[in-house]
Scaffold this motif. Sequence first.
Motif, mmCIF file in Angstrom:
data_model
loop_
_atom_site.group_PDB
_atom_site.id
_atom_site.type_symbol
_atom_site.label_atom_id
_atom_site.label_comp_id
_atom_site.label_asym_id
_atom_site.label_seq_id
_atom_site.Cartn_x
_atom_site.Cartn_y
_atom_site.Cartn_z
ATOM 1 N N LYS A 1 -7.509 11.798 -8.335
ATOM 2 C CA LYS A 1 -7.073 11.038 -9.511
ATOM 3 C C LYS A 1 -5.730 10.105 -9.024
ATOM 4 N N PRO A 2 -5.973 8.804 -9.464
ATOM 5 C CA PRO A 2 -4.947 7.898 -9.034
ATOM 6 C C PRO A 2 -3.416 8.035 -9.778
ATOM 7 N N ILE A 3 -2.298 8.034 -8.910
ATOM 8 C CA ILE A 3 -1.095 8.116 -9.360
ATOM 9 C C ILE A 3 -0.345 6.802 -9.549
ATOM 10 N N ASN A 4 -0.257 5.985 -8.315
ATOM 11 C CA ASN A 4 0.652 4.846 -8.220
ATOM 12 C C ASN A 4 -0.421 3.621 -7.826
ATOM 13 N N HIS A 5 -2.005 4.008 -7.983
ATOM 14 C CA HIS A 5 -2.757 3.113 -7.465
ATOM 15 C C HIS A 5 -3.925 2.939 -8.409
ATOM 16 N N VAL A 6 -4.922 1.922 -8.202
ATOM 17 C CA VAL A 6 -6.204 1.833 -9.097
ATOM 18 C C VAL A 6 -7.400 1.642 -8.011
ATOM 19 N N TYR A 7 -8.543 1.687 -8.482
ATOM 20 C CA TYR A 7 -9.656 1.408 -7.723
ATOM 21 C C TYR A 7 -10.762 0.473 -8.275
ATOM 22 N N THR A 8 -11.140 -0.183 -7.156
ATOM 23 C CA THR A 8 -12.567 -1.115 -7.503
ATOM 24 C C THR A 8 -13.713 -0.744 -6.650
ATOM 25 N N GLU B 1 -5.006 -6.265 2.957
ATOM 26 C CA GLU B 1 -6.208 -5.716 3.272
ATOM 27 C C GLU B 1 -6.263 -4.377 2.688
ATOM 28 N N PRO B 2 -6.787 -3.865 1.433
ATOM 29 C CA PRO B 2 -6.695 -2.444 0.857
ATOM 30 C C PRO B 2 -7.472 -1.288 1.857
ATOM 31 N N HIS B 3 -7.235 -0.238 1.374
ATOM 32 C CA HIS B 3 -7.820 0.921 2.013
ATOM 33 C C HIS B 3 -9.243 0.835 1.203
ATOM 34 N N PHE B 4 -10.303 1.338 1.948
ATOM 35 C CA PHE B 4 -11.476 1.460 1.338
ATOM 36 C C PHE B 4 -12.242 2.624 1.873
ATOM 37 N N TYR C 1 -29.306 2.061 -1.417
ATOM 38 C CA TYR C 1 -27.878 1.333 -1.739
ATOM 39 C C TYR C 1 -26.690 1.912 -1.050
ATOM 40 N N LEU C 2 -25.673 1.320 -0.896
ATOM 41 C CA LEU C 2 -24.414 1.825 -0.312
ATOM 42 C C LEU C 2 -23.362 1.340 -1.185
ATOM 43 N N ALA C 3 -22.566 2.005 -1.405
ATOM 44 C CA ALA C 3 -21.168 1.825 -2.088
ATOM 45 C C ALA C 3 -20.027 1.943 -1.309
ATOM 46 N N ARG C 4 -18.721 1.307 -1.995
ATOM 47 C CA ARG C 4 -17.654 1.548 -1.240
ATOM 48 C C ARG C 4 -16.314 1.632 -2.172
ATOM 49 N N VAL C 5 -15.454 2.174 -2.119
ATOM 50 C CA VAL C 5 -14.387 2.444 -3.148
ATOM 51 C C VAL C 5 -12.997 1.922 -2.589
ATOM 52 N N PHE C 6 -12.432 0.946 -3.056
ATOM 53 C CA PHE C 6 -11.222 0.381 -2.510
ATOM 54 C C PHE C 6 -10.082 0.798 -3.215
ATOM 55 N N SER C 7 -8.822 0.894 -2.658
ATOM 56 C CA SER C 7 -7.543 1.446 -3.304
ATOM 57 C C SER C 7 -6.819 0.248 -3.233
ATOM 58 N N TYR C 8 -5.987 0.175 -4.731
ATOM 59 C CA TYR C 8 -4.975 -1.117 -4.458
ATOM 60 C C TYR C 8 -3.859 -0.481 -5.209
ATOM 61 N N PRO C 9 -2.633 -1.157 -4.955
ATOM 62 C CA PRO C 9 -1.341 -0.723 -5.764
ATOM 63 C C PRO C 9 -1.749 -0.786 -7.285
ATOM 64 N N ALA C 10 -1.059 -0.116 -7.904
ATOM 65 C CA ALA C 10 -1.249 -0.048 -9.460
ATOM 66 C C ALA C 10 -0.895 -1.493 -10.213
ATOM 67 N N ASP C 11 -0.162 -2.471 -9.702
ATOM 68 C CA ASP C 11 0.446 -3.358 -10.250
ATOM 69 C C ASP C 11 -0.152 -4.685 -9.487
ATOM 70 N N ALA C 12 -1.069 -4.597 -8.718
ATOM 71 C CA ALA C 12 -1.551 -5.623 -7.694
ATOM 72 C C ALA C 12 -2.973 -6.156 -8.078
ATOM 73 N N THR C 13 -2.896 -6.842 -9.124
ATOM 74 C CA THR C 13 -4.055 -7.317 -9.732
ATOM 75 C C THR C 13 -4.738 -8.689 -8.978
ATOM 76 N N ILE D 1 0.740 -1.344 0.040
ATOM 77 C CA ILE D 1 -0.086 -0.094 0.044
ATOM 78 C C ILE D 1 0.779 1.198 -0.083
ATOM 79 N N THR D 2 2.408 1.349 -0.261
ATOM 80 C CA THR D 2 2.787 2.378 -0.410
ATOM 81 C C THR D 2 2.318 3.320 -1.713
ATOM 82 N N ASP D 3 2.406 4.414 -1.068
ATOM 83 C CA ASP D 3 1.664 5.475 -2.064
ATOM 84 C C ASP D 3 0.370 5.391 -2.512
ATOM 85 N N VAL D 4 -0.442 4.470 -1.850
ATOM 86 C CA VAL D 4 -1.844 4.233 -2.329
ATOM 87 C C VAL D 4 -2.821 4.981 -1.500
ATOM 88 N N VAL D 5 -3.467 5.850 -1.795
ATOM 89 C CA VAL D 5 -4.336 6.712 -1.420
ATOM 90 C C VAL D 5 -5.976 6.434 -1.377
#
Length: 288
Positions: A60-67, A120-123, A103-115, A35-39
Motif C-alpha cells: 500500500k503506498p504511503i508517499n508514492h503512487v502507481y501507474t 526514471e521511476p522504479h518499476f 501478456y506482460l504488465a509492469r507497475v511504475f512507482s512515482y512520488p505522490a506529487d509528481a504527476t 524517488i525519496t520514500d518511493v517503494v
Amino acid sequence: METLPGPRTPFLEDTVARMLLLGLVLLQVTGASGITDVVAAYNLTWKSTNFKTILEWEPKPINHVYTVQISPRLGNWKSKCFYTTDTECDLTDEIMNNVNQTYLARVFSYPADATDYAGEPHFTNSPEFTPYLETKLGQPMIHSYKQVGTKLNVTVQDARTLVRMNGTFLSLRDVFGKDLSYTLYYWKASSTGKKTAKTNTNEFLIDVDKGESYCFNVQAVIPSRKVNQKSPESLIECTSQEKEMFLVIGMVVLAVIILTIILGVSLYKCRKVRRERGWKEGSPLNAA
C-alpha cells in the motif's frame, strides 16, 4: 589605538562551507531523482475468473503512487490506472481482443506529487499471463433438470464472459468450444455413494432407478490445461419423487375440496330459492 585583527580560523570556515555544499548537493539530488520514500511494487499477481482479469501487487503506498502498463508479447506498452493509490488494476479490456495472446504488465512507482515527473521511476515486471490457458473457471449453474421414470435430464447454463465478438458477449462455450466439458456428480438422496457422468455439451441424460430421488451438482473442466483445469462445483439440486407424488395427491385433494364447496354452495342456494318460493305461495295475500 588600532585593534589588530585576530587570527583567522580556516578550519571552521572550511567545515561550514563543506556542510552547506553537501546540503545543497543533497537537495539537488533529492529534487532531481524525486524517488525519496518511493517503494518499488512487488508480489505482482494476476487474478482472473471467466476472463475478468485484475493485476494485484504490494505494498500500500504511503508517499508514492502507481501507474500500470500492459503489453502483448512483442507489442507496444499501454498505460492504465494512472497515478493510483490502489494496489490493483482492472486489465480486462486490454486482454479481450485476443485471449490467446500472452501478456506482460509492469507497475511504475512515482512520488505522490509528481504527476509531471520526468525522471526514471522504479518499476517491476509481472509474470507472463495467457488468459485462454490461465483464467479460472467460475462456478457453473444448473439451468434445468427433470426426472421421468428411469431418466434424469440435467442442463448446464454456460457462464457469460466479458469477451466480445461483433458487439456480443460470448459464453464459456463460445470461447472454449469442445475444450470445455462438464462433469456431473449424482447420488441417491438416501445414499452417499456418488457416481459421475461427463459430456462435451451442456446436457446430461443418465439412467436412474425408478421411484428414487437423486441429488447432483456439476463442475466445468478443461482437460487439456496444465493448471486451473476445474471450476468450483455448482450448488446441489435434488429431485423428489415423493414430493412429486404428494404434489399430485395434493392437487387432487384440493380439486375435490373445491368441487365439494361449489356443490355445497349450489345446493344451499337451491334450497334457499325453494324456501322463498314456498313462503310466497303460502302467504295470506296469495290465499286471498
